[in-house]
Design a protein around this motif. Structure first.
Motif, PDB file in Angstrom:
ATOM      1  N   ARG A 268       0.831  -1.208   0.000  1.00  0.00           N
ATOM      2  CA  ARG A 268       0.000   0.000   0.000  1.00  0.00           C
ATOM      3  C   ARG A 268       0.862   1.254   0.000  1.00  0.00           C
ATOM      4  O   ARG A 268       0.575   2.228  -0.713  1.00  0.00           O
ATOM      5  CB  ARG A 268      -0.921   0.003   1.221  1.00  0.00           C
ATOM      6  N   ALA A 269       1.909   1.252   0.809  1.00  0.00           N
ATOM      7  CA  ALA A 269       2.778   2.427   0.894  1.00  0.00           C
ATOM      8  C   ALA A 269       3.483   2.691  -0.426  1.00  0.00           C
ATOM      9  O   ALA A 269       3.556   3.834  -0.897  1.00  0.00           O
ATOM     10  CB  ALA A 269       3.790   2.239   2.016  1.00  0.00           C
ATOM     11  N   VAL A 270       3.997   1.638  -1.048  1.00  0.00           N
ATOM     12  CA  VAL A 270       4.721   1.798  -2.312  1.00  0.00           C
ATOM     13  C   VAL A 270       3.757   2.194  -3.426  1.00  0.00           C
ATOM     14  O   VAL A 270       4.069   3.059  -4.264  1.00  0.00           O
ATOM     15  CB  VAL A 270       5.484   0.511  -2.656  1.00  0.00           C
ATOM     16  N   ALA A 271       2.586   1.577  -3.460  1.00  0.00           N
ATOM     17  CA  ALA A 271       1.589   1.942  -4.463  1.00  0.00           C
ATOM     18  C   ALA A 271       1.160   3.395  -4.297  1.00  0.00           C
ATOM     19  O   ALA A 271       1.021   4.137  -5.285  1.00  0.00           O
ATOM     20  CB  ALA A 271       0.378   1.015  -4.369  1.00  0.00           C
ATOM     21  N   GLY A 272       0.960   3.813  -3.054  1.00  0.00           N
ATOM     22  CA  GLY A 272       0.591   5.202  -2.809  1.00  0.00           C
ATOM     23  C   GLY A 272       1.659   6.167  -3.292  1.00  0.00           C
ATOM     24  O   GLY A 272       1.358   7.213  -3.879  1.00  0.00           O
ATOM     25  N   ALA A 273       2.929   5.801  -3.071  1.00  0.00           N
ATOM     26  CA  ALA A 273       4.025   6.652  -3.530  1.00  0.00           C
ATOM     27  C   ALA A 273       4.076   6.720  -5.045  1.00  0.00           C
ATOM     28  O   ALA A 273       4.306   7.784  -5.635  1.00  0.00           O
ATOM     29  CB  ALA A 273       5.348   6.133  -2.970  1.00  0.00           C
ATOM     30  N   ALA A 274       3.854   5.573  -5.710  1.00  0.00           N
ATOM     31  CA  ALA A 274       3.898   5.544  -7.176  1.00  0.00           C
ATOM     32  C   ALA A 274       2.773   6.372  -7.778  1.00  0.00           C
ATOM     33  O   ALA A 274       2.968   7.104  -8.758  1.00  0.00           O
ATOM     34  CB  ALA A 274       3.818   4.099  -7.664  1.00  0.00           C
ATOM     35  N   VAL A 275       1.579   6.276  -7.202  1.00  0.00           N
ATOM     36  CA  VAL A 275       0.450   7.063  -7.689  1.00  0.00           C
ATOM     37  C   VAL A 275       0.700   8.548  -7.436  1.00  0.00           C
ATOM     38  O   VAL A 275       0.479   9.396  -8.321  1.00  0.00           O
ATOM     39  CB  VAL A 275      -0.859   6.599  -7.032  1.00  0.00           C
ATOM     40  N   ALA A 276       1.181   8.875  -6.239  1.00  0.00           N
ATOM     41  CA  ALA A 276       1.447  10.273  -5.913  1.00  0.00           C
ATOM     42  C   ALA A 276       2.547  10.868  -6.788  1.00  0.00           C
ATOM     43  O   ALA A 276       2.484  12.042  -7.167  1.00  0.00           O
ATOM     44  CB  ALA A 276       1.826  10.396  -4.441  1.00  0.00           C
ATOM     45  N   ALA A 277       3.552  10.042  -7.124  1.00  0.00           N
ATOM     46  CA  ALA A 277       4.682  10.530  -7.913  1.00  0.00           C
ATOM     47  C   ALA A 277       4.260  11.001  -9.299  1.00  0.00           C
ATOM     48  O   ALA A 277       4.933  11.843  -9.908  1.00  0.00           O
ATOM     49  CB  ALA A 277       5.735   9.434  -8.041  1.00  0.00           C
TER      50      ALA A 277
END
Length: 452
Positions: A268-277
């Motif tokens: 979830r954390a990595v996916a959130g970072a990828a979407v936010a990026a």
């Protein structure tokens, strides 16, 4: 290539092996008892002028060149994409099938029937992605994640390194840095609907509770989390970076959640970072796309006569039913800390198999450019220091390292790490190169960039 109207296509195909397949990644044999989540090959094709560049990521522990080359040949024949414009990498899941023979009694056995079908299954993802090419835009960005990446090598008081801190007393001293950067590329159609999200992070893997279940580990959960945010039809890809000395184990245990629950949280954390990026980054429909290979020759670790004698002695002792008396193994690569007695037989056999390998092998480094994103595809478990050096010297605005790509050289430590010792420096048929190989790979790329 010149800038042109961008086209992107994406697809995924199933790589899940049959039940009973021996799973790779740990020291014990584990026949698969079920499927916790399917293993997939995910392909993203990106085209400007000419043939597309194709990025394929497989939920496998690693892949040898014999399999990736076979898959590329099929793609070239059926989709018209030259082999040097294709990168095939592995996520490094530890709950997938063995893909490289490691010798009798030294690891999970390969299934020859599964391996015979594997190149075709992998190729199908790229063929479908190319068939789905359509006008698109891309957004490229980065974000960092906290509490996710830890250097898994720690220095002892005598200056040597151990892998995994465990329950040791005292304050852990990491032997190297981390790179908590999530690099992401979002492709959308001309109406703004997401086609694919490609992401990269230097993190070894995050496993699940039941290690006898076939599973994509946290990579599959990353995809589910992305789809929950961007839509069910999005192809969501997380590929592994320079993670040879990086894991998700916090030695201070500030968050004592483990197993499947931890895999979900990390995903979830990595996916959130990828979407936010990529959420509010400029979209571009006209970019340069390029892909090519750099030739490189990898050299095998030089096994000594003392190594051979020690390996023969350990194996002979076991044959004489004296296994309980096998000592720790001080092979020539065992700086500071020997191979412990419970693993001595495995690494004795490994060393003799290593000694029988060719002295050198040609491999290819992949260089891919998509707009201002530069990708370097390296064939092994690259130490994070090598990836950071490439990023620091890169001519691209954003750079990511694709590890475990196109072939498998095993762990690629730094020269300093070889001097410090530790598990990643132990040599075997699946981790077989001499010290300095990692630095040589980096310098090969840097020279190419300087000459461009």
């Amino acid at each position: 290539m010149t800038d042109s109207q961008l086209r992107v296509g994406a697809a995924e195909t199933d790589l899940t092996p049959p039940l009973g397949t021996e799973l790779a990644g740990l020291f014990e044999t584990r026949p698969a008892t079920g499927v916790e989540s399917p293993l997939l090959a995910k392909a993203i094709a990106v085209q400007a002028d000419g043939a597309p560049a194709v990025l394929i990521t497989c939920d496998l522990i690693y892949l040898p060149a014999a399999l990736t080359d076979a898959a590329k040949s099929i793609i070239a024949d059926r989709a018209g994409v030259p082999a040097d414009r294709i990168v095939i990498s592995s996520t490094h899941t530890h709950t997938g099938p063995a893909t490289i023979p490691t010798g009798t009694g030294t690891g999970a056995a390969v299934d020859p029937h599964y391996l015979a079908e594997l190149p075709g299954r992998i190729a199908e993802s790229a063929i479908l992605a190319c068939a789905r090419l359509r006008p698109a835009t891309v957004a490229i960005g980065t974000a960092t994640v906290d509490g996710i990446c830890f250097n898994r090598r720690y220095l002892t008081d005598d200056g040597f390194a151990i892998t995994h801190w465990g329950d040791r007393p005292g304050e852990p001293r990491p032997a190297g840095p981390t790179d908590p950067t999530v690099t992401a590329l979002l492709a959308e159609d001309t109406d703004g609907r997401p086609i694919a999200l490609w992401a990269n992070l230097s993190l070894h893997y995050v496993g699940i509770d039941d290690q006898t279940m076939i599973s994509s580990d946290y990579y599959g959960r990353f995809a589910a989390s992305v789809r929950a945010q961007l839509g069910a039809d999005v192809i969501a890809v997380l590929c592994n970076g320079a993670s040879g000395d990086i894991n998700n184990v916090d030695p201070r245990r500030r968050v004592p959640i483990t197993g499947t629950r931890r895999a979900i949280l990390v995903a979830r954390a990595v996916a959130g970072a990828a979407v936010a990026a990529t959420a509010l980054v400029e979209r571009s429909a006209s970019v340069t796309v390029d892909a090519r290979n750099l030739p490189f020759t990898a050299h095998r670790y030089p096994v000594t006569e003392d190594d051979r004698e020690l390996a023969d002695k350990i194996i002979a002792a076991l044959r004489q039913a004296q296994g309980t008396g096998v000592p720790e193994a001080w092979f020539s690569y065992a700086a500071g800390n020997p191979v412990p007695a419970p693993l001595a037989e495995r690494f004795a056999r490994n060393l003799l198999e290593l000694d029988a390998l060719p002295a050198e092998r040609p491999i290819a480094i992949g260089l891919i450019t998509i707009g201002d994103l530069g990708l370097v595809a390296l064939p092994g478990e690259v130490f994070v220091e090598h990836g950071l050096r490439l990023k620091e010297r890169s001519p691209h605005r954003v750079t990511a390292i694709i590890g475990l790509a196109n072939d498998h050289l095993g762990y690629l430590p730094t020269r300093r790490a070889f001097a410090e010792g530790g598990y990643e420096t132990w040599r075997s048929p699946t981790s077989w190169t001499r010290p300095g190989t990692g630095e040589d790979l980096v310098e090969t790329v840097l020279r190419e960039w300087e000459d461009a």
